[in-house]
Design an enzyme around this catalytic site. Structure first.
Site, mmCIF file in Angstrom:
data_model
loop_
_atom_site.group_PDB
_atom_site.id
_atom_site.type_symbol
_atom_site.label_atom_id
_atom_site.label_comp_id
_atom_site.label_asym_id
_atom_site.label_seq_id
_atom_site.Cartn_x
_atom_site.Cartn_y
_atom_site.Cartn_z
ATOM 1 N N GLU A 46 30.609 32.246 47.680
ATOM 2 C CA GLU A 46 31.791 31.810 46.640
ATOM 3 C C GLU A 46 32.888 32.738 46.736
ATOM 4 O OE1 GLU A 46 30.792 31.028 42.624
ATOM 5 O OE2 GLU A 46 32.964 31.165 41.849
ATOM 6 N N ARG A 50 41.262 33.825 43.512
ATOM 7 C CA ARG A 50 42.069 34.922 42.540
ATOM 8 C C ARG A 50 42.857 35.778 43.263
ATOM 9 N NH1 ARG A 50 36.831 36.164 38.804
ATOM 10 N NH2 ARG A 50 36.195 33.992 38.868
ATOM 11 N N LYS A 134 27.762 24.800 36.290
ATOM 12 C CA LYS A 134 27.677 26.308 36.333
ATOM 13 C C LYS A 134 27.942 26.229 34.687
ATOM 14 C CE LYS A 134 31.309 29.806 36.811
ATOM 15 N NZ LYS A 134 32.046 30.607 37.893
HETATM 16 C C1 3PG Z 1 33.210 34.560 37.580
HETATM 17 O O1 3PG Z 1 34.019 35.385 37.817
HETATM 18 O O2 3PG Z 1 33.016 33.445 37.824
HETATM 19 C C2 3PG Z 1 32.191 35.294 36.916
HETATM 20 O O3 3PG Z 1 32.946 35.898 35.734
HETATM 21 C C3 3PG Z 1 31.499 36.165 37.506
HETATM 22 O O4 3PG Z 1 30.920 37.141 36.390
HETATM 23 P P1 3PG Z 1 30.422 38.567 36.635
HETATM 24 O O5 3PG Z 1 31.478 39.419 37.173
HETATM 25 O O6 3PG Z 1 30.088 38.848 35.086
HETATM 26 O O7 3PG Z 1 29.115 38.396 37.275
#
Ligand code: 3PG
Length: 213
Positions: A46, A50, A134
């Protein structure tokens, strides 16, 4: 039209215990990072929308790493879904849910894992035909206890908790019958990417297989 196999959201979730949530700032990192994860046995990737480089990174992985199945994360709009599909994404993940995003992913041929954090959001996603969701942000929104509570009324929904999930707390999530896999950014640490430490990324990917349900 691509002749690559298509994957359902459930197949995306079942491929490995963890879907890595990836943030890339440099297109040059995309292919070695994807190869490092594939070498560690993780192929559902994924790449979050961003950064300005995200779509180019998805394109590079789709073109040069056929063993990987690249998806787009942080899909928030119809335009995101279309751009993700045009770049070669094979699935999409969203931090929340709207019917517009659900329909845009369907129109673009992308399996979608919609993000939910409440019962109403689950009901909206279900109304539109989505049953693999999710749970985001998982730790902040109630953690494993929330998923246990949802297993009663939402007995027919399966989740990928993401947000605050780590190698240490992943087993508690994966032990739940309504959890298929988890998502997390810990497989691709920003400092390892910046340093080109792909061996570390491969080792982190390999370590997730001990989590298999
Ligand atoms: C995301 O950005 O989808 C989640 O915030 C990933 O979360 P994490 O950085 O806590 O794993």
């Amino acid at each position: 039209m691509s002749n690559l196999p298509t994957f359902s959201a459930l197949q995306v979730m079942q491929d490995a215990p963890v879907i890595p949530v990836i943030v890339l700032n440099d297109v040059a990192h995309a292919v070695p990072m994807a190869r490092a994860l594939v070498a560690g046995g993780i192929r559902m990737l994924e790449v979050t929308l961003r950064t300005p480089q995200a779509l180019a990174c998805i394109e590079a992985i789709a073109r040069e790493v056929p063993e990987a199945v690249v998806g787009a994360g942080t899909v928030r709009t119809k335009a995101d879904a279309q751009a993700a599909a045009n770049a070669g994404s094979r699935f999409a993940v969203s931090p929340g849910y709207t019917s517009a995003v659900g329909q845009a992913c369907r129109d673009a041929g992308l399996a979608l894992l919609p993000g939910v954090a409440s019962g109403s959001e689950i009901m909206m996603a279900q109304e539109d035909g989505f049953t693999e969701l999710k749970f985001f942000p998982a730790m902040q929104a109630g953690g494993p206890a929330m998923l246990k509570a949802w297993s009663g009324p939402f007995f027919d929904v399966r989740f990928c908790p993401t947000g605050g999930v780590t190698l240490q707390n992943a087993p508690e999530f994966l032990a739940l019958p309504n959890v298929v896999c988890v998502g997390g950014s810990w497989l691709v640490p920003a400092d390892a990417v910046a340093a080109g430490d792909w061996a570390r990324v491969t080792a982190l990917a390999q370590a997730t297989h001990a989590l298999r349900k």
